[in-house]
Enzyme design. Structure first.
Site, short mmCIF file in Angstrom:
data_model
loop_
_atom_site.label_atom_id
_atom_site.label_comp_id
_atom_site.label_asym_id
_atom_site.label_seq_id
_atom_site.Cartn_x
_atom_site.Cartn_y
_atom_site.Cartn_z
N SER A 113 0.79 -1.22 0.00
CA SER A 113 0.00 0.00 0.00
C SER A 113 0.83 1.28 0.00
CB SER A 113 -0.95 -0.05 1.18
OG SER A 113 -1.86 1.00 1.10
N HIS A 114 0.70 2.07 1.07
CA HIS A 114 1.36 3.36 1.13
C HIS A 114 2.80 3.25 1.63
CE1 HIS A 114 -0.35 2.24 4.91
NE2 HIS A 114 0.48 3.05 5.53
N ASP A 278 -2.61 6.54 -3.32
CA ASP A 278 -1.43 5.89 -2.75
C ASP A 278 -0.87 4.76 -3.61
OD1 ASP A 278 -3.37 3.94 -2.28
OD2 ASP A 278 -2.51 3.34 -0.36
N ASP A 280 -1.17 1.51 -3.85
CA ASP A 280 -2.06 0.54 -4.48
C ASP A 280 -3.39 1.16 -4.91
OD1 ASP A 280 -2.72 0.85 -1.78
OD2 ASP A 280 -3.64 -1.13 -1.66
N ASP A 282 -5.84 2.77 -3.31
CA ASP A 282 -7.09 2.76 -2.55
C ASP A 282 -7.26 3.99 -1.65
OD1 ASP A 282 -5.11 1.93 -0.81
OD2 ASP A 282 -6.19 0.17 -0.08
N ARG A 283 -6.17 4.71 -1.36
CA ARG A 283 -6.31 5.92 -0.54
C ARG A 283 -6.46 7.15 -1.43
NH1 ARG A 283 -2.58 5.69 4.76
NH2 ARG A 283 -3.07 3.55 5.30
N LYS A 377 -11.45 0.20 -0.22
CA LYS A 377 -11.49 1.64 -0.38
C LYS A 377 -10.98 1.97 -1.78
CE LYS A 377 -7.30 2.39 2.38
NZ LYS A 377 -7.07 1.22 3.24
#
Ligand code: VG1
Ligand code: CO
Length: 544
Positions: A113-114, A278, A280, A282-283, A377
């Protein structure tokens, strides 16, 4: 091609955290480490019933190597069909969309992710179930339990699959289809939003936006959706070339790590709208000209105005927020007369509520918002939602939010992160707080009065499963809160998160700086938790 059984020994550190198994790349590169975890997934999930598995990742360092290994293990475990994103790419929300569209039994998403990427940085593996969402805790716990006793895995011997080729390819009995990672997702977005109106706005002379993909997975999605479909000028799309190390940066869309974008938007003559997503995808972070929208406010504004967006024109069934997310959306739900659920941190807790039709929108303070269109998300969805609101209302970002505050009051909100602190110190701090909980209600610290204190526990209203120890929650007179918990996504030491919140009904006091408005809460957290004593830190590393 032959299936080779390999003997192995368990690793004891494969318990998934808030969002999958996250470790340093070097940890994943150890012989058998990735293989053990993937075999543990297939030992828990029945993959032999002729179903489809979705596979892709955010393109970070080690993505392609991991995909080749997973394909061979999937083939050796009797998976009938794998849908793999071209180039090994699938954003987290797109993977969720593909799982749902194609009726897959599940998906494996490769991402941390982030967290930063690169040979010395982070990698991660997440298993999603057939609804497209993260596996619930009972599944991840079973995978973990299996990983503690595994003594072998099955892997097909053979050549690598050409992830950039046209496919389909056969790996033994398994059919590997290479899919366009953006196609299904783009069609879904077209169904939810008014693309014609958006195109008009984005190609108009008086609108300027900046979208920052942070050299991460959403680059190609943004190029297709904002560029090709909506006609946004090339100059409005920043860092849309994905890189395995995210350009050496932290692909986390917040005030610290997306600073260049923030600086551009905070120029009085800057663009009208800015957004970033982000690693991946999703943010999301939403900015107006000289305006930052807190993720908690973003969720509340989307809920209050959802009727302006085609996909939600019929109204929303209910909303949910993670426990540390501010209560701004609760006030909207109250006004709309719909239910509002408070869930533990992590997207997996929204899945049952979404599946049961109890909620339409949900979000987390950590720059996550989404709806029932997928079970993750969704960064680009949030950006499109905001753009659609701007187009349909004719208001600016700051007008929409300040109008919202006037109507509902402003919930001041901030999160202070103390990253990479000593794990023992952080645990001792939480334990001490937990022990002190019964003595807190009634206590005053400065001007603040504590009215409640607990360690958040959640009983899922759909399946009755219970999640305990989800964070220390301190309620204050007047509706404020201080929440403290330890991160479950880090790969080094511990990260303490302190969430601060106060409610201000008086519009004359809405223009204050949140750090000043929350000064009393900040002091209360430091004093009650003895943060400096336990962590050795006198200030947070990231403030959002
Ligand atoms: C963090 C966030 C949480 C989010 C999770 C995964 O978890 O606080 O809200 O769901 O990251 O987000 P933690 O345990 O570190 O606080 V993502 O975009 O990193 O998959
Ligand atoms: Co993410």
């Amino acid at each position: 091609m032959t299936i080779k059984p390999i003997e192995t020994r368990p690793f004891d550190d494969q318990r998934p955290g808030t969002s999958g198994l996250r470790k340093k790349v070097r940890v994943f590169e150890q012989p058998h480490y990735l293989e053990n975890f993937i075999q543990s997934i297939f030992d828990v999930v029945d993959a032999t019933a002729g179903g489809t598995l979705v596979l892709g990742g955010d393109g970070r360092y080690y993505n392609r190597e991991a995909i080749q290994v997973i394909l061979r293990i999937a083939a050796a475990n009797g998976v009938a069909r794998v849908l793999a994103g071209r180039g090994g790419i699938l954003s987290t929300p797109a993977a969720s969309c593909v799982i749902r569209e194609h009726g897959a039994f599940g998906g494996i998403i490769l991402s941390a992710s982030h967290n930063p990427g690169g040979p010395d940085a982070d990698f991660g593996v997440k298993y999603n179930i057939g609804n497209g969402g993260p596996a619930p805790a009972d599944v991840t716990e079973r995978i973990y339990a299996r990983s503690r006793e595994i003594d072998g895995y099955r892997i097909l011997e053979g050549d690598d699959v050409d992830l950039d080729g046209a496919g389909p390819f056969m790996l033994g009995e398994t059919r590997v289809e290479i899919i366009d990672p953006v196609a299904d997702y783009t069609s879904l977005m077209e169904k939810l939003f008014d693309f014609e109106r958006l195109r008009e706005m984005l190609t108009g002379a008086d609108f300027a936006m900046r979208f920052d993909a942070m050299h991460a997975v959403n680059g190609p999605y943004a190029a297709e959706i904002f560029g090709a479909r909506l006609g946004a000028p090339a100059a409005s799309l920043l860092r849309c070339d994905p890189r395995p190390d995210f350009g050496g940066l932290h692909p986390d869309p917040n005030l610290k790590y997306a600073k260049a974008l923030v600086d551009e938007l905070f120029d009085p003559a800057g663009p009208n709208f800015g957004a970033a997503t982000d690693g991946d995808g999703d943010r999301n972070m939403i900015l107006g000209r000289e305006f930052f929208v807190t993720p908690s406010d973003s969720l509340a504004v989307l809920a209050a105005n959802a009727h302006l967006v085609p996909g939600y024109a019929d109204g929303i069934a209910g909303v949910a927020r993670s426990m540390p997310t501010s209560g701004a959306v609760d006030r909207v739900a109250e006004k709309l007369g719909i239910d509002c659920y408070e869930t533990p941190t992590g997207w997996k807790f929204f899945g049952n509520l979404l599946d049961a039709g109890k909620i339409t929108l949900c979000g987390e303070e950590s720059f996550g918002t989404s709806s029932n269109h997928v079970r993750e998300k969704d960064g680009l969805w949030a950006v499109l939602f905001w753009l659609n609101l701007l187009a349909a209302s004719g208001r600016s970002v700051s007008e929409l939010v300040t109008d919202h505050w006037r109507e509902f009051g402003r919930t001041f909100y901030s999160r202070h992160d103390y990253e990479g602190v000593d794990s023992d110190g952080a645990s001792a701090m939480i334990t001490a707080l937990r022990d002190a909980l019964p003595s807190l209600p009634g206590r005053r610290v400065g001007d603040l009065e504590i009215v409640s204190a607990d360690d958040f526990a959640y009983t899922d209203p759909i399946d009755g499963s219970v999640a305990e120890n989800q964070g220390i929650r301190i309620g204050l007179a007047g509706g404020g809160r201080v929440v403290m918990r330890l991160s479950g996504t880090g790969t080094e030491g511990a990260t303490l998160r302190v969430y601060l919140e106060s409610h201000e009904p008086d519009p004359a006091r809405h223009a204050r700086d949140p750090q000043q408005a929350l000064a009393a809460q900040i002091a209360l957290a430091a004093e009650l938790a003895r943060i400096e004593h336990h962590t050795g830190r006198d200030a947070p590393t990231v403030i959002t």
